[in-house]
Design an enzyme around this catalytic site. Structure first.
Site, PDB file in Angstrom:
ATOM      1  N   HIS A  13      -2.862   0.289  -4.036  1.00 27.36           N
ATOM      2  CA  HIS A  13      -2.897  -0.969  -3.286  1.00 27.36           C
ATOM      3  C   HIS A  13      -2.708  -2.079  -4.304  1.00 27.36           C
ATOM      4  CE1 HIS A  13      -4.245   1.188   0.205  1.00 27.36           C
ATOM      5  NE2 HIS A  13      -5.163   1.762  -0.533  1.00 27.36           N
TER       6      HIS A  13
ATOM      7  N   GLU B 110      -1.652  19.191  -4.637  1.00 28.13           N
ATOM      8  CA  GLU B 110      -2.971  19.227  -5.282  1.00 28.13           C
ATOM      9  C   GLU B 110      -3.879  18.082  -4.827  1.00 28.13           C
ATOM     10  OE1 GLU B 110      -0.020  19.112  -6.715  1.00 28.13           O
ATOM     11  OE2 GLU B 110       0.262  21.094  -7.605  1.00 28.13           O
ATOM     12  N   SER B 111      -3.501  17.301  -3.836  1.00 28.30           N
ATOM     13  CA  SER B 111      -4.314  16.267  -3.177  1.00 28.30           C
ATOM     14  C   SER B 111      -3.538  14.956  -2.974  1.00 28.30           C
ATOM     15  CB  SER B 111      -5.680  16.042  -3.806  1.00 28.30           C
ATOM     16  OG  SER B 111      -6.475  17.221  -3.630  1.00 28.30           O
TER      17      SER B 111
ATOM     18  N   SER C   8       0.860  -1.178   0.000  1.00 28.33           N
ATOM     19  CA  SER C   8       0.000   0.000   0.000  1.00 28.33           C
ATOM     20  C   SER C   8       0.893   1.223   0.000  1.00 28.33           C
ATOM     21  CB  SER C   8      -0.867   0.061   1.265  1.00 28.33           C
ATOM     22  OG  SER C   8      -1.934  -0.837   1.197  1.00 28.33           O
TER      23      SER C   8
ATOM     24  N   CYS D  43      -7.058  18.683  -7.011  1.00 20.24           N
ATOM     25  CA  CYS D  43      -7.930  19.856  -6.944  1.00 20.24           C
ATOM     26  C   CYS D  43      -7.291  21.029  -7.665  1.00 20.24           C
ATOM     27  CB  CYS D  43      -8.244  20.212  -5.493  1.00 20.24           C
ATOM     28  SG  CYS D  43      -6.791  20.506  -4.500  1.00 20.24           S
TER      29      CYS D  43
END
Lengths: 133, 133
Positions: free
Chosen positions: A71, A65-66, A58, A86
Site C-alpha cells: 500500500h 508460498e503465501s 494497493s 510458508c
C-alpha cells in the site's frame, strides 16, 4: 499454548523516502512485487493492483508460498509492504529487491513468526476472545 | 524518525482450533472474509482465493481501505489472518465476525501501527539497510 509451532514467516517492511512517481505507478509496483517474489524463489499464482484517486495504490501478489502486499502513500513517500511465506524461500532477497526497485532511501522491518502459540496478543477488547475451553 | 505518523492500522489475527472443514472450503473462506470486510464498514474492491493440494487455502480481499488476507493450515486447525486498513473503519467488527464465522475456539491478535517512524525493526541483516542520508 504449550506447543508452539512456526508455520509461516511474515515480514513487515516499511519503505521511506521513495520517489513519489514510483509509488503512484501501477505497472512499476506490480512488476516490482512480482520480481521480488521471483527473487525469493517464490512461484507467482496471481496478482491484483488498484490505483486510488487522487493518490496511492494497493496491490497483492499471491504466491504458492503465501503472499506479498503493498500500500503506497506517495504524498508521504511511504509504502507499507508485507511478505508472508510458508515455504523455504529466501525472504531477504525479496526485501533487498523491493528496497532497490522502489528506490527507498530508508527502510525498517519486523519479522513475525506465524503459527501456533507465537503471537503475543496486544488485544483490542477482551470481549472478542472466547473463554479458553 | 522524529516525526511519527500513523497511516495504517494492521491486525495480525491468529485463529486456533477451527474445524478442519471450514479451513479447506474456499467458498466459505471467501464469503467469510468478504462479510468481515462489510462488517467493518469497508468497501470490497476484489477478492481472489486459491486452494492448495492436498490441504490449505490462501485468499485476499482488497478493500478500498486496504486488504484482508487469510492462509489456512487445516491439518493444524489454524488460520493466519491479516487485516490492514487506512480508513476510519471498525476493525474489531471484522475480528469478531471472523472468529465466529470460522468457529475458532481460541484466537490471538496484535495491532500494529503502520506509517512513518512506527515499526521497531528487528531486522534480518544490516546489509539490506542503506545508510541514513
Amino acid at each position: 499454548m504449550k506447543n508452539a509451532k512456526e508455520l509461516g514467516r511474515h515480514i513487515i517492511l516499511e519503505l521511506y523516502d521513495c520517489p513519489e512517481a514510483a509509488l503512484n505507478n501501477i505497472p512499476r509496483l506490480e512488476d516490482s512485487l512480482r520480481r521480488a517474489a521471483e527473487a525469493m524463489g517464490a512461484s507467482v499464482v496471481s496478482s491484483s493492483f488498484h490505483q486510488f484517486s487522487p493518490y496511492g495504490a494497493s496491490g497483492v501478489v499471491i504466491i504458492q508460498e503465501s503472499h506479498l502486499t503493498i500500500h503506497t502513500w506517495p504524498e508521504y513517500r511511504y509504502a507499507a509492504v508485507d511478505i508472508f511465506t510458508c515455504g523455504e524461500i529466501d525472504m531477504e532477497q525479496g526485501v533487498q529487491y523491493l528496497v532497490k526497485a522502489l528506490e527507498a532511501k530508508r527502510s525498517d522491518w519486523q519479522l513475525l513468526k506465524r503459527g501456533l502459540g507465537l503471537v503475543r496478543p496486544t488485544g483490542i477488547s477482551p470481549s472478542v476472545r472466547p473463554k479458553p475451553y
